[in-house]
Design a protein around this motif. Structure first.
Motif, PDB file in Angstrom:
ATOM      1  N   VAL A 223       7.242 -10.128   4.522  1.00 50.87           N
ATOM      2  CA  VAL A 223       7.062  -9.279   5.511  1.00 50.87           C
ATOM      3  C   VAL A 223       8.481  -8.416   5.374  1.00 50.87           C
ATOM      4  N   ALA A 224       9.671  -8.890   5.373  1.00 39.88           N
ATOM      5  CA  ALA A 224      10.457  -7.866   5.184  1.00 39.88           C
ATOM      6  C   ALA A 224      10.492  -6.954   3.946  1.00 39.88           C
ATOM      7  N   ASP A 225      10.271  -7.693   2.792  1.00 36.72           N
ATOM      8  CA  ASP A 225      10.136  -7.098   1.374  1.00 36.72           C
ATOM      9  C   ASP A 225       9.155  -6.041   1.448  1.00 36.72           C
ATOM     10  N   TYR A 226       8.045  -6.304   2.083  1.00 32.55           N
ATOM     11  CA  TYR A 226       7.080  -5.408   1.915  1.00 32.55           C
ATOM     12  C   TYR A 226       7.188  -4.099   2.710  1.00 32.55           C
ATOM     13  N   ARG A 227       7.906  -4.157   3.863  1.00 35.37           N
ATOM     14  CA  ARG A 227       8.645  -3.044   4.737  1.00 35.37           C
ATOM     15  C   ARG A 227       9.518  -2.065   4.006  1.00 35.37           C
ATOM     16  N   ALA A 228      10.149  -3.050   3.208  1.00 33.03           N
ATOM     17  CA  ALA A 228      11.153  -2.017   2.342  1.00 33.03           C
ATOM     18  C   ALA A 228      10.564  -1.374   1.209  1.00 33.03           C
ATOM     19  N   ALA A 229       9.633  -1.892   0.656  1.00 30.73           N
ATOM     20  CA  ALA A 229       8.900  -1.626  -0.497  1.00 30.73           C
ATOM     21  C   ALA A 229       8.249  -0.231  -0.241  1.00 30.73           C
ATOM     22  N   HIS A 230       7.490  -0.169   0.979  1.00 28.65           N
ATOM     23  CA  HIS A 230       6.561   0.806   1.452  1.00 28.65           C
ATOM     24  C   HIS A 230       7.293   1.718   2.565  1.00 28.65           C
ATOM     25  N   ASP A 231       8.490   1.470   2.701  1.00 32.99           N
ATOM     26  CA  ASP A 231       9.475   2.446   3.662  1.00 32.99           C
ATOM     27  C   ASP A 231       8.636   2.391   4.810  1.00 32.99           C
ATOM     28  N   ILE A 232       8.523   1.216   5.502  1.00 36.38           N
ATOM     29  CA  ILE A 232       7.580   1.155   6.755  1.00 36.38           C
ATOM     30  C   ILE A 232       8.924   0.956   7.838  1.00 36.38           C
ATOM     31  N   VAL A 233       9.095   1.880   8.697  1.00 37.94           N
ATOM     32  CA  VAL A 233      10.300   1.410   9.843  1.00 37.94           C
ATOM     33  C   VAL A 233       9.598   1.248  11.004  1.00 37.94           C
TER      34      VAL A 233
END
Length: 737
Positions: A223-233
């Motif tokens: 979940v954390a990696d996916y947020r960082a990869a897609h710039d989801i804040v």
């Protein structure tokens, strides 16, 4: 008076003779009873006593005190239904449990539980000849278990969750020790089963929990990696940064559009007012301007000075001219400032319009970014659901693991049963019960002896007596003995009685008997046909109600048909006849088949009671048509309320009705009223009924004609009842006195 006498050759059992035979042999019967009681007493005392003790346990779901009452603990509780209780009964009878108790109490050393260990000489001979299997070939444990099960009784107490464990033994101490030991082993096995279950659950959960922890960690990392990869804040639990920006821009655009619309409206209002030449004081946007407000105040002050000086100075005075010039300048400034306000409002509207365009452009750009972010969040939510599921499963396993580890101690896992009644050493033996066995044996021999004596009398023929109508049968002698002496004397037969002629099987096929008239004249002592105009009867009491009642009682008549040629007078005499017989202790019922309903009026409490017509029509039950007489112990079946024509369609059932009543009553009287001979013949259906001719004031010619009509349809013997019985019982007593 004519009568019907039939000599029957049937025999009845003489109960008095049976009891006399038993009484004559009372000595032998009592001796046999005493001998049987003594033998039973000695035999019961000779039997080795056996004692029984019982322990009771209550089956219930039990949990340790530290366990919560939540859903998880409720799911683990066993279902206490009938099948569960029956299963616990079978557990208490299990071979493993019995073997454990036998080992603990060393039952293998007791001869009571292994009687075949020392076979007798006869048993050894049979084994040697191969006629019996050697019991020693079986293991001692199996032999003890078989004997144990024969002495054991385990059952569920009715309508409860209580199980009783009873054991029978020659040793009272052992009889109490075995049920208690069985219950202790049973509770220990239940606790052990719970400990094994909890231990297995803890061992299985340990590796599963470790594996789940790794899975949860991996899911959360994804979940954390996916947020960082897609710039989801993530700005909140459910919102992102792009979504928050889109909401802010939308709110700002709405605000700018509102300001633009307000500015345009104000500018248009000022422009229209100036074009129309309206004073600026009527425009809100102008009035609210601070510069114009100051100019208005100056204008008001100059006007006040001009007004004040006009009192003392003329219009051409230089001071007044100067003030008027100053007032004109102020007004020019107000007009100029009003134009400036209009220009300012127009400029504000233009700025707001430009701001709107910028915000719309930025909003469109954020929409594209949000759409992309929303598609990225679909994958993020999937990863989050997977991580949440793994986390929830881990928490569940951790909770179950903590619960299982807390139950690894024996005290933390109580058995689902508890003892509510422990067996105590019995004092009185359960078998044999000396006193009850002695009493039962004595009573059995007493009853058997009496039965043997009675059967002997019956088979020898001494217990039978002829059943006739002269006082020797059940309907004669018994009734005479039951009546008082004066009633017995009053019911003696008349002096002149003709024997009854047996009726043929088919009454309708009998040819008329022309000699009936002559016979009736002879019996009634009638004069010849030439002197018939002056009839005379010598003995009036011979045909009275008392004489007819006595004849019906002594001859054992069960059913009689009463014909009343004169109508209600004869029906009244029939009612008096029924009451006369009822006063003698006989059970009499009268059926009202008259058209006038005279018997119903005289005997029933109401005329509208259900009766024979309702019964023949099928509109009333049999028991509802029988009612008591108002003045005697006789009963009446009233005329009824149904249509007579409809009821007579079922007249064929009258014979069945009279037969049924004859089973319950000593005498059934059917009052037919002024019926003709053919109607009576159809009504009787060839049954052996006694015909009573009820004529209180007879005309001998009419009687002879009636007799002739009945003779033609097969009734040669009729019983005549005249007015001699219309007196009451008290009047007859006074006459006799």
């Amino acid at each position: 008076m004519s009568s019907v006498g039939n000599s029957r050759q049937d025999e009845d059992i003489d109960l008095a003779q049976l009891f006399r035979a038993v009484w004559q042999r009372k000595g032998r019967i009592l001796a046999a009873t005493a001998l049987a009681a003594g033998l039973a007493f000695v035999g019961a005392n000779a039997i080795s006593p056996r004692y029984q003790a019982e322990t009771r346990i209550l089956i219930e779901a039990r949990e340790p005190n530290f366990m919560g009452q939540g859903a998880n603990s409720a799911d683990l509780q066993p279902l206490l239904d009938e099948l569960n209780i029956a299963s616990q009964v079978q557990m208490l009878r299990s071979v493993d449990l019995i073997k454990q108790v036998a080992r603990d109490l060393k039952l293998y050393e007791r001869e009571e539980f292994d009687p075949v260990a020392s076979p007798s000489a006869m048993d050894e001979l049979l084994i040697l000849l191969g006629l019996k299997k050697n019991p020693l070939e079986r293991a001692p444990e199996d032999r003890v278990v078989d004997t144990f099960l024969e002495k054991l009784s385990v059952y569920q107490v009715e309508r409860s969750r209580v199980i009783a464990v009873a054991f029978t033994s020659k040793d009272p101490e052992l009889a109490a020790a075995i049920p208690n030991a069985m219950v202790d082993v049973y509770l220990s096995l239940q606790r052990g089963a719970k400990l094994d279950s909890n231990s297995q659950a803890a061992r299985w959960l340990e590796p599963e929990i470790a594996n789940l922890r790794e899975k949860v960690k991996e899911a959360e990392q994804k979940v954390a990696d996916y947020r960082a990869a897609h710039d989801i804040v993530q700005t909140s639990d459910t919102g992102t940064f792009s979504g928050q920006q889109l909401n802010d821009i939308s709110a700002e655009l709405a605000r700018v559009r509102s300001e633009m619309a307000d500015a345009e409206a104000k500018a248009e209002n000022v422009r229209a007012a100036l074009a129309a030449g309206r004073p600026a004081d009527m425009i809100d946007a102008v009035v609210s301007n601070a510069t114009i407000q100051r100019l208005k105040e100056s204008e008001a002050g100059v006007r006040a000075q001009i007004s004040e000086l006009s009192i003392t100075l003329l219009d051409g005075h230089p001071r007044i001219k100067a003030l008027r010039a100053q007032l004109a300048g102020i007004r020019q400034q107000i007009a100029s400032e009003t134009a400036n306000v209009a220009a300012s409002l127009k400029n504000d509207a233009s700025v707001a319009r430009l701001r709107e365009k910028q915000l719309v452009a930025k909003l469109n750009m954020l929409k594209a970014d949000y759409a992309q972010a929303d598609s990225n969040e679909v994958g993020l939510r999937e990863l989050e659901r997977e991580a949440a599921a793994q986390r929830q499963l881990l928490e569940t396993y951790l909770s179950r693991y903590r619960e299982a580890t807390t139950r690894l101690e024996s005290a933390a896992s109580p058995a689902d049963a508890r003892v509510i009644s422990k067996a105590s050493e019995p004092i009185e033996p359960d078998f044999p019960k000396v006193i009850p066995i002695t009493i039962v044996a004595a009573l059995a021999v007493l009853v058997l002896s009496v039965v043997i004596v009675m059967l002997t009398e019956l088979f020898s023929g001494r217990a039978f007596k002829p059943a006739d109508g002269n006082g020797n049968g059940p309907d004669g002698g018994r009734d005479r003995e039951r009546l008082p002496e004066r009633e017995h004397d009053r019911y003696d037969e008349p002096q002149t009685v003709r024997p009854r002629r047996d009726l043929p099987a088919n009454l309708l096929s009998v040819a008329p008997d022309k000699a009936l008239t002559a016979e009736m004249e002879e019996v009634l002592d009638l004069p010849s046909a030439a002197a018939a105009a002056a009839p005379a009867v010598d003995d009036k009491d011979e045909f009275s109600i008392e004489s007819v009642a006595g004849y019906l009682v002594t001859s054992g008549v069960r059913t009689a048909l009463a014909i009343s040629p004169t109508g209600d007078d004869g029906s009244t005499a029939t009612v008096m006849l029924a009451r006369e017989i009822a006063e003698g202790g006989r059970h009499v019922v009268l059926i009202d088949m008259t058209g006038s309903g005279c018997p119903t009026t005289l005997m029933a409490s109401r005329k509208d009671l259900p009766g024979i017509t309702d019964l023949l029509s099928g509109t009333a039950a049999f028991g509802d048509t029988i009612h008591p007489d108002r003045l005697s112990s006789a009963h009446i079946v009233p005329k009824g309320n149904s249509d007579i024509r409809r009821a007579m369609r079922g007249a064929d059932r009258l014979s069945m009705i009279t037969d049924a009543l004859a089973e319950a009553y000593d005498l059934v009287i059917v009052e037919c009223g002024p019926a003709n001979a053919e109607g009576v013949a159809r009504l009787s259906r060839n049954h052996r009924y006694e015909i009573i001719l009820s004529a209180p004031r007879p005309d001998m010619k009419d009687l002879a004609a009636i007799m002739d009509e009945f003779e033609k349809v097969g009734y040669a013997d009729l019983v005549l009842m005249t007015a001699g019985g219309l007196q009451s019982r008290d009047e007859r007593k006074r006459s006799a006195a």
